[in-house]
Each structure stands twice: as structure tokens, then as C-alpha cells.
Write an enzyme that holds these catalytic residues in place. Structure first.
Site, PDB file in Angstrom:
ATOM      1  N   GLU A  94       0.677  -1.216   0.109  1.00 41.06           N
ATOM      2  CA  GLU A  94       0.038  -0.045   0.089  1.00 41.06           C
ATOM      3  C   GLU A  94       0.794   1.166  -0.071  1.00 41.06           C
ATOM      4  OE1 GLU A  94      -3.346  -2.466   2.405  1.00 41.06           O
ATOM      5  OE2 GLU A  94      -2.398  -0.695   3.400  1.00 41.06           O
ATOM      6  N   CYS A 107       3.335   8.499   0.541  1.00 43.53           N
ATOM      7  CA  CYS A 107       4.059   7.608   1.473  1.00 43.53           C
ATOM      8  C   CYS A 107       4.164   6.213   0.704  1.00 43.53           C
ATOM      9  CB  CYS A 107       3.050   7.261   2.858  1.00 43.53           C
ATOM     10  SG  CYS A 107       3.756   6.389   3.925  1.00 43.53           S
ATOM     11  N   CYS A 114       6.697  -7.098   7.030  1.00 50.35           N
ATOM     12  CA  CYS A 114       7.655  -6.502   7.692  1.00 50.35           C
ATOM     13  C   CYS A 114       8.243  -7.446   8.742  1.00 50.35           C
ATOM     14  CB  CYS A 114       7.362  -5.111   8.373  1.00 50.35           C
ATOM     15  SG  CYS A 114       8.838  -4.171   9.266  1.00 50.35           S
ATOM     16  N   CYS A 118       7.400  -4.373  15.367  1.00 54.43           N
ATOM     17  CA  CYS A 118       6.718  -3.611  16.374  1.00 54.43           C
ATOM     18  C   CYS A 118       5.393  -3.520  16.890  1.00 54.43           C
ATOM     19  CB  CYS A 118       6.740  -2.136  15.712  1.00 54.43           C
ATOM     20  SG  CYS A 118       8.364  -1.732  14.736  1.00 54.43           S
ATOM     21  N   CYS A 121       2.060  -1.753  15.421  1.00 56.71           N
ATOM     22  CA  CYS A 121       1.861  -1.589  13.878  1.00 56.71           C
ATOM     23  C   CYS A 121       1.154  -2.712  13.171  1.00 56.71           C
ATOM     24  CB  CYS A 121       3.328  -1.264  13.530  1.00 56.71           C
ATOM     25  SG  CYS A 121       3.157  -1.453  11.543  1.00 56.71           S
ATOM     26  N   CYS A 336      -0.784   6.268   9.835  1.00 53.07           N
ATOM     27  CA  CYS A 336       0.615   5.511  10.124  1.00 53.07           C
ATOM     28  C   CYS A 336       0.124   4.281  11.061  1.00 53.07           C
ATOM     29  CB  CYS A 336       1.493   6.593  11.185  1.00 53.07           C
ATOM     30  SG  CYS A 336       1.812   7.808  10.498  1.00 53.07           S
TER      31      CYS A 336
HETATM   32  S1  SF4 Z   1       6.523   0.328  12.471  1.00 50.43           S
HETATM   33 FE1  SF4 Z   1       5.789  -1.496  11.126  1.00 50.43          FE
HETATM   34  S2  SF4 Z   1       6.364  -1.463   9.287  1.00 50.43           S
HETATM   35 FE2  SF4 Z   1       7.652   0.098  10.491  1.00 50.43          FE
HETATM   36  S3  SF4 Z   1       9.444  -1.027  10.999  1.00 50.43           S
HETATM   37 FE3  SF4 Z   1       7.988  -1.390  12.624  1.00 50.43          FE
HETATM   38  S4  SF4 Z   1       6.867  -3.269  12.002  1.00 50.43           S
HETATM   39 FE4  SF4 Z   1       7.957  -2.584  10.372  1.00 50.43          FE
END
Ligand code: SF4
Length: 356
Positions: A94, A107, A114, A118, A121, A336
Site C-alpha cells: 500500500e 508515503c 515487515c 513493532c 503496527c 500511520c
Molecule cells: S512500524 Fe511497522 S512497518 Fe515500520 S518497522 Fe515497525 S513493524 Fe515494520
């Protein structure tokens, strides 16, 4: 079975030169093709009218121009648009188009999923699938700017899906195309690469001659909390990350951005604000305070307005440049940390651990 045609989209100048040499052509023609691909954004080899008919025909026999394909668009009431691109094998990435006060910002994603995990996220919940190619990174911008008729320079933030620094080689190839005079011709100052804190590759990016702006997703002021919400901290802790930021060859007129997603009861106390001031006060920087976007599947909460304001005032009092950034595109899942599909709840355990 016929050999599948190769994609010209995403090739560097040197790679295009190799294509031409293989066709028995003079390598200087690579510059013409490069400009057609990235400055003029043509998607038909026949549109490259300063190439001979014969060369166009030979290129057409072996090559196509295929930027990523848009699978869906979600238009937000605030004017931003989330673009969903087909990444093959049933996967999608996306990108977000954001009309801002000072122009257009895009963006972009750098990976499918990923690996950084995190805990605040949504993308993390997909896990890591694969890196995007240079053409898939650049193509997001090409497709959106064509469709939205963006005429002139725009801003780019590598803050979509993925950790850009874990796809460093392709990221740098994409940055070359974005900044090349015959490509998108963007100033590196219009490009921001965001990292969760991959210190080794941050140092490597620091050696890139057209260094873009750097944003570091900090989000905590103690290793105890950062270890929990950003596991990359177990490899490079806050001190090592801050030291690496200090060593970056940022120009005198530029600043590092520290992103700080404010999570209720996790990283939003007056003590956090004081520690944040101590961490960043010797760095030319600004802090983006991002009140967490509450969403299904993540059990963190957005602090109340009073807490956000108190946090901000603490930075103001210490002279730390800051802004509170309310994410755009919340209603279409483009804000975000929202770029993925919800699958599980996280966050409650951390508040519990921190006695909230
Ligand atoms: S915030 Fe999300 S996309 Fe960004 S590095 Fe951490 S897990 Fe990956």
C-alpha cells in the site's frame, strides 16, 4: 513455451546500458530510455519516439514496461487516497497520496510485510514476505503522480509497509531514480527514509552521496519499554541508536526527525518527556509526536488531549522543536501503522506490565 518478456521498469542507467549493448546499440541511448521511463513515465515502448523504429521493435520483442498494478483505491474524506498495489501471489502493498498544506506527499512501501515486529503496527502482523524491487518502489510514485496529475516536485516518505533499511540495496537504486536529473529529479531533501533503528544499515545509508532526510522511529525513552514495543532495540539499544544518529553526516541546515508514537500508559508520562529531552537535546532534530491511531487488532490506546499537550509542552519548555502529527487517511486505514489487515490483539500485556 515462449520466454517471458523482461520488465524494463526499475532498471538503473547502467542496467539499461547493458540491455542496449546486448541489442548491439550504442549505450548512450540508455539515457533516452531512462528519461522516457522515469521523467515522462511512458508505459509503451512505441511511445519512445526518439528511438529508431527498428530499435523499438527489437525492444518490444523482448521487453515490456510494467510498473505495479493498482488493485484498489480508498479515498478518505480528508482528500488522501490509499492505493493498494498488486504484489503478486495474492499479496498487496500500500501507498498513500496525501495532499498537504505545502504540496503533495506520497508515503511508499519498501517491503511486502515487515520483519521488525513493532507491537503497535498492523504491518508487523503480516510478518515479512519479501523485499520490493526498485521498480516496485519507484512505480508506486509513478502510478500515483500520473493518476493524480502531480505536476512538479512532491515529497516522498518511505514510511509505508516495511523497514526500508532492510531492503537497502533496492532502496538505494530507487533513490538514484528519484533523484536523477533524467529520472524524477527530486531533491534528496524532499525524500525522507524512516527506520525503526537498524543501526548498521543506517550507517551504510549515511555513506550515500545524495543522503535523504532521515526519520527515526524512537517511540520510547527506556530500553525496557523499547525492547517490548520495538524488538530491534534488543539488537541496537537506544544509546547505540542515538549515537549513530549523532554520527550521520546531516547538513547544517537539516534535522533528523524522531517519530514518537504516543501510547497511553506506555510512553506518555512526564518522566518520558524529560528522558526524551535528554536523549535528543544534543542532536539537530525535531520530534514528531504521533498520537496512536486506535484500531481493531491493536490494544493500545491514544492518550487524552491533556496528556498529549502536557507531553508537547515539556518538549517546548526545553526548546525541542516538535509537532503533533495527526495521521491522515484514518477512515480508510491509511494512517500511520494501519497498512495491513487486522489479525490479533496486542498491547494489553505491556500496559499490564507497566501497571496501567
Ligand atoms: S512500524 Fe511497522 S512497518 Fe515500520 S518497522 Fe515497525 S513493524 Fe515494520
Amino acid at each position: 513455451m515462449a520466454t517471458p518478456k523482461k520488465n524494463l521498469y526499475g532498471l538503473s542507467l547502467e542496467e539499461l546500458q547493458e540491455v542496449l549493448i546486448a541489442e548491439g546499440e550504442k549505450p548512450f541511448r540508455a539515457k533516452q530510455i531512462y528519461a522516457w521511463l522515469y521523467a515522462h513515465k511512458v508505459t509503451e515502448i512505441q511511445a519512445m519516439t526518439n528511438l529508431s523504429k527498428d530499435l523499438r521493435a527489437r525492444l518490444e520483442a523482448g521487453y515490456v514496461i510494467e510498473p505495479p498494478r493498482v488493485a484498489a483505491r480508498h479515498v478518505s474524506s480528508d482528500g488522501s487516497v490509499k492505493y493498494v498495489f498488486d504484489a503478486g501471489e495474492g499479496r498487496q502493498v500500500e501507498a498513500v497520496y496525501m495532499p498537504m498544506e505545502k504540496g503533495i506527499t506520497l508515503c511508499l512501501s519498501s517491503q511486502v510485510g515487515c520483519a521488525q515486529d513493532c507491537s503497535f503496527c498492523m504491518t508487523a502482523q503480516m510478518g515479512f514476505i519479501r523485499n520490493l524491487s526498485p521498480g516496485e518502489i519507484v512505480g508506486q510514485a509513478a502510478v500515483i503522480t500520473q493518476e493524480k496529475a502531480v505536476d512538479g516536485p512532491f515529497n516522498l516518505v518511505m514510511m509505508g509497509m516495511g523497514e526500508p533499511l532492510l531492503n537497502l540495496q533496492n532502496l538505494i537504486k530507487a533513490l538514484d531514480i528519484f533523484t536523477h536529473k533524467l529520472g524524477f529529479d527530486l531533491s534528496p531533501k524532499r525524500i525522507t527514509v524512516s527506520t525503526s533503528g537498524h543501526v548498521r544499515n543506517l550507517e551504510k545509508l549515511g555513506e550515500y552521496p545524495k543522503l535523504p532526510r532521515i526519520a527515526v522511529s524512537l517511540n520510547a525513552t527506556t530500553d525496557e519499554v523499547r525492547n517490548e514495543i520495538m524488538p530491534v532495540n534488543l539488537k541496537w539499544n537506544i544509546r547505540e541508536l542515538i549515537d549513530a544518529c549523532k554520527r550521520l553526516p546531516i547538513s547544517q541546515r537539516d534535522r533528523i526527525t524522531f517519530e514518537y508514537v504516543l501510547l497511553e500508559g506506555v510512553n506518555d508520562t512526564p518522566a518520558d518527556a524529560r528522558r526524551l529531552v535528554r536523549l535528543v537535546s544534543n542532536i539537530r532534530c525535531k520530534v514528531n509526536i504521533i498520537p496512536f491511531n486506535e484500531m481493531e487488532g491493536l490494544d493500545y490506546k491514544q492518550p487524552d488531549l491533556e496528556t498529549i499537550e502536557r507531553f508537547r509542552q515539556a518538549l517546548n519548555k526545553s526548546g525541542i522543536l516538535n509537532t503533533v502529527r495527526w495521521s491522515k487517511g484514518r477512515d480508510v486505514g491509511a494512517a500511520c501503522g494501519q497498512l495491513a489487515t487486522p489479525v490479533a490483539k496486542r498491547g494489553a500485556h505491556l500496559r499490564e506490565k507497566l501497571h496501567v
